[in-house]
Design an enzyme around this catalytic site. Sequence first.
Site, PDB file in Angstrom:
ATOM      1  N   SER A   1      43.354  43.360  45.382  1.00 43.79           N
ATOM      2  CA  SER A   1      42.918  43.694  44.028  1.00 43.79           C
ATOM      3  C   SER A   1      44.123  44.212  43.262  1.00 43.79           C
ATOM      4  CB  SER A   1      41.834  44.781  44.084  1.00 43.79           C
ATOM      5  OG  SER A   1      41.612  45.338  42.797  1.00 43.79           O
TER       6      SER A   1
ATOM      7  N   TYR B   1      38.967  53.318  47.540  1.00 40.55           N
ATOM      8  CA  TYR B   1      39.032  51.881  47.291  1.00 40.55           C
ATOM      9  C   TYR B   1      40.438  51.465  46.876  1.00 40.55           C
ATOM     10  CZ  TYR B   1      38.379  47.332  45.135  1.00 40.55           C
ATOM     11  OH  TYR B   1      38.509  46.008  44.809  1.00 40.55           O
TER      12      TYR B   1
END
Length: 256
Positions: A138, A151
């Site tokens: 990501s 995360y």
Amino acid sequence: MPTTLITGASSGIGWELTKQFAGGGDDVVLVARSEDKLNELANQVRNENGVNATVLPADLAKPDAVDELCRQLRERSIEIDTLVNNAGFGALGKFAEIPADRQTDMLMVNVVALTRLTRMLLPAMLKNGRGGVLNVGSIAAYQAGPNMSVYYASKAYVLSFTEGLREEVAGSGLHVTCLEPGATETGFGEDSGMGKLDMFSSATMPAKTVAKAGYEGYVNNADIVIPGWKNRLMVTSTSFLPRFATRKLVARLQGA
């Protein structure tokens, strides 16, 4: 035919990556928790592409999930050429308020399962001199993420691990690529809580577009693939800002 294993294949980017690899002629092994959705996808690619599709339901948050998955591969005499580590999830909120078990599960899926599965399958790839690894990270990897700290940290690991592994296997014939999407039209926004944020909902890309970029990047042995000019601009801009500035900006955008 070459065989590709895709984790998190039951929806979103994983679903679309399955269609990309099957469309390229690969047999596929589909891994996720939802057996019904995996069977639906398996039937679709069998009918549309004439490839073999094996469904292996698994919850990668469980400590023994990867070993059990590899045992099933051995029992079925399936050798994996390409591993697509796509499974992952996030959670929006203060670190001290998100349940500890949910954050531990996040690390198990985003980091531990990804690492262990790569370790289990890589030796055969090296021996055969073909295939490789496509890790789905990501753009969160490029800065700290207050209100989503675990995360963001897990995706920084994915990026660093992929780059290191790429250099280790250089010259072996294997491809190692990291796909770094931004906001994407998947269930991630709803599941993580990020879907309610303007920064997420206003910048989403179709999962099919992201998957196509990742597949083509992997086939061409790109090191890092960042789909979308807005995402590339965002990543580039972080390199010009001090880290304290980027984390304060993210904290404001992800106020929880």
